[in-house]
Design an enzyme around this catalytic site. Structure first.
Site, short mmCIF file in Angstrom:
data_model
loop_
_atom_site.label_atom_id
_atom_site.label_comp_id
_atom_site.label_asym_id
_atom_site.label_seq_id
_atom_site.Cartn_x
_atom_site.Cartn_y
_atom_site.Cartn_z
N GLU A 278 82.98 6.19 9.04
CA GLU A 278 82.10 6.69 7.98
C GLU A 278 80.92 5.74 7.77
O GLU A 278 79.76 6.16 7.75
CB GLU A 278 82.88 6.85 6.68
CG GLU A 278 82.06 7.40 5.53
CD GLU A 278 81.60 8.82 5.79
OE1 GLU A 278 82.42 9.72 5.69
OE2 GLU A 278 80.42 9.02 6.11
N ASP A 282 76.94 6.50 8.57
CA ASP A 282 75.95 6.46 7.50
C ASP A 282 74.82 5.48 7.83
O ASP A 282 73.64 5.80 7.70
CB ASP A 282 76.61 6.06 6.17
CG ASP A 282 77.71 7.03 5.74
OD1 ASP A 282 77.85 8.09 6.38
OD2 ASP A 282 78.43 6.71 4.77
N SER A 481 78.88 14.31 5.38
CA SER A 481 78.63 12.87 5.37
C SER A 481 77.61 12.48 6.43
O SER A 481 77.06 11.38 6.37
CB SER A 481 79.92 12.09 5.58
OG SER A 481 80.44 12.37 6.83
#
Ligand code: NAG
Ligand code: NAG
Ligand code: NAG
Ligand code: NAG
Ligand code: NAG
Ligand code: NAG
Ligand code: NAG
Ligand code: NAG
Length: 567
Positions: A278, A282, A481
């Site tokens: 994650e 990002d 995301s």
């Protein structure tokens, strides 16, 4: 037995008559939590107390004025002290709480720059007495450690109106606030196509630049920063970012790095064995799209092992409220189902985003990856028509980003979360957009959702099959995301151009988006959001012309957004 039970009940009624007012309660713990009995009376608990701000209504009114195109004070964002003047508790609130605390032998510690959060540490027995609570120990298969919570918390009448939140009390955690689907092996690489509607389509920074008209020219302004938040033991890996840039943005220096900020004992461990897909996703799409914009990674500790993502969110808002030169954009690819928070905690955290918006910070959040069925995809819910809103996406002071896939047509991905809050009413900037959407719903629509709530997401962007580098190797990752950091990077680039022209940054985005969207976003009109694993027999929303609760107003058009921002 029955008689005894009656006696106990009547005592509690007497207690409420004696000046206790129920502040927040839930009928039962959320599914999966099992009561293990009363918390030991002599154990201590540290409670965070959210004190009422002296003028939260005034801040909201001011923010709406500053953020709305055409206003005489458009984009005249407030200073740290101006925001503090609204957020800090009134002298009456402070003295009400202080006399309560000293009268009960408590020593509060102020834990936020505006003084609206304090913490107290006290024995469970005293916490039960003072707040008519019944703290119990709960376990859940998904939690590493047992937690202490109560199903009801009350305030003595002298604190009503002065205390907004007591935490942890009735809010229950979920240890997995991450979005982002499981990372899959890179069988489709090297990419043959950017069209994720096809089997070999893979999204790279170059695909997004081409699709949305995003320039590759580097930002020039150093007083601009894009902040990527990191929770749940996700650590952004320097080596993976360097490899990603070398492979996919060979035109920019592969040594582009990011500043690391930490709160609550956060760290940014560099160990490629840790699962940090994650954080890598990002930071890589922030860096890969916001060419040359200074980047920050905020690692918030204590949001994993003790599973308190809620505290981590509140600490993020109070930390940024105390930063003199804050980033202009922040992006968050984490969330939880709204119902876990409860109204008082969600409202206080949402008001924290209001305060950041007033400082001129655009706060972007992924909408969630379970379609209408909440944060995570859950095939067991396919036949349940009660839709599950997600938070912070459901807060009207953040910009919530859903996911699309492919082109010709670009359509909603089935996992793109969206819907309507059960806590926050629709803000004025979106009531017309929601009313227009409601007209498109069939009269026999069987989805059960809150028609008065804030609708989300606000906008959307590609979110399927993003190429990332993870643990030194290329991989594919999907989810809203992926969409949020890429959208945040676009906003950061526009801020760079605004600052270069001597203009204020975009700040709280929604009133601007809702009033310019017909030019600045490409409407997405196909797709449904039942969840990734739910087939077409599952009830869901459909993308339609105009705003809808799966793609918002659609996907960005950089040139048009920049032009509207410069107006
Ligand atoms: C609480 O009381 C129990 C039983 O009297 C005792 O065993 C335990 O050590 C005490 N714990 C604390 C933190 O005082
Ligand atoms: C990055 O590399 C360039 C040369 O490509 C060099 O001029 C610059 O100093 C480097 N920056 C950092 C932070 O190492
Ligand atoms: C940070 O770590 C220190 C040392 O382990 C500890 O005393 C402190 O309570 C921690 N702070 C937070 C916010 O958890
Ligand atoms: C990662 O795991 C491998 C195998 O368990 C080990 O050899 C290596 O030292 C680990 N790397 C780091 C940075 O800890
Ligand atoms: C459907 O979901 C709602 C909300 O999550 C829940 O309260 C309800 O029990 C579920 N119904 C069934 C039949 O599982
Ligand atoms: C629906 O949303 C409103 C806020 O708009 C809230 O006050 C109300 O309690 C919600 N209803 C339900 C059933 O959750
Ligand atoms: C959801 O969309 C993905 C991506 O297009 C697809 O692979 C998957 O089969 C879809 N799920 C269902 C149940 O149709
Ligand atoms: C759709 O999924 C449900 C289970 O969620 C299943 O019972 C049904 O057979 C599926 N329908 C089709 C057409 O695949």
């Amino acid at each position: 037995m029955a008689l005894k039970l009656l006696t106990v009940l009547s005592i509690s009624v007497l207690v409420s008559a004696g000046g206790m007012v129920v502040h927040e309660s839930r009928r039962a713990a959320p599914a999966g939590f099992v009561k293990q009995g009363a918390a030991p009376a002599n154990a201590t608990i540290t409670l965070r107390v959210g004190l009422a701000s002296n003028n939260v209504g005034g801040l909201e009114e001011r923010l709406m004025s500053i953020a709305t195109p055409g206003s005489s004070e458009f984009r005249q964002w407030l200073s740290m002290d101006e925001v503090k003047a609204f957020v800090q508790p009134s002298p009456e609130t402070r003295s009400a709480f202080d006399s309560f605390a000293s009268g009960n032998g408590l020593r509060p510690t102020v834990i936020s720059p505006s003084g609206d959060w304090v913490s107290i540490t006290l024995p469970i027995s005293q916490a039960n007495d003072l707040f008519a609570a019944q703290f119990e120990v709960f376990t859940s298969p998904s939690l590493v450690h047992p937690i202490t919570r109560t199903l009801s918390v009350s305030l003595p009448s002298e604190l009503v109106g002065h205390v907004d939140v007591l935490h942890p009390t009735t809010a229950f955690p979920d240890p997995n606030p991450r979005l982002g689907a499981a990372v899959s092996v890179d069988t489709r690489l090297p990419a043959k196509s950017c069209n994720s509607n096809t089997d070999d389509g893979v999204i790279t920074p170059a695909c997004l630049q081409a699709l949305y008209g995003i320039p590759a020219t580097a930002a020039t302004q150093s007083d601009n920063a894009l902040l990527v938040t990191g929770y749940a033991n996700e650590f952004a890996q320097d080596a993976d970012l360097a490899e990603f840039l070398k492979l996919l943005r060979p035109d920019i220096p592969a040594n582009q790095t990011f500043a690391v900020l930490t709160i609550d004992n956060g760290t940014n461990t560099q160990d490629s064995n840790l699962t940090s897909s994650e954080a890598n996703l990002d930071i890589q799409y922030a860096a890969g799209i916001a060419t040359g914009v200074p980047l920050q990674f905020l690692s918030v500790g204590n949001s994993f092992s003790n599973a308190d993502f809620m505290t981590a969110l509140m600490d993020t808002t109070t930390f940024l409220q105390g930063v003199a030169n804050p980033p202009t954009v922040m992006t968050t690819s984490y969330g939880l189902n709204e119902a876990l928070f409860g109204s008082s905690l969600a409202t206080k955290i949402c008001n924290g985003y209001m305060a950041l918006g007033a400082r001129g910070i655009s706060a972007l959040f992924s909408s969630g990856d379970g379609g209408v069925r909440g944060l995570h995809d859950n095939p067991n819910l396919c036949q349940n028509n009660t839709f599950i809103p997600t938070f912070p996406a459901s807060c009207g002071f953040v910009t919530s980003v859903g996911a699309t896939q492919g082109f010709a047509p670009e359509k909603a991905v089935n996992f793109s979360s969206g819907g309507f809050s059960n806590i926050f009413p629709a803000p004025s900037y979106q009531t017309a957009a929601i009313a227009k959407f409601m007209e498109t719903l069939p009269s026999d629509f069987s989805g059960d959702f809150n028609r008065t709530g804030r609708g989300y997401p606000d906008v959307s962007l590609q979110g399927l099959n993003f190429e990332i580098v993870f643990g030194g190797a290329t991989a594919l990752d999907s989810g809203t995301s992926a969409s949020a950091p890429a959208m945040a990077a676009i906003i950061a680039l526009i801020n760079d151009r605004l600052l270069a022209a001597g203009r204020p940054v975009l700040g709280f985005l929604n009133p601007f988006i809702y009033s310019t969207a017909s030019n600045t976003f490409t409407d997405i009109t196909t797709g449904r959001n039942p969840g990734y694993h739910c087939n077409d027999s599952a009830v869901a929303f459909d993308a339609v012309a105009g705003w809808d609760p799966l793609t918002g107003f659609g996907t960005p058009n950089f040139e048009e957004l920049l032009a509207a921002a410069m107006e």
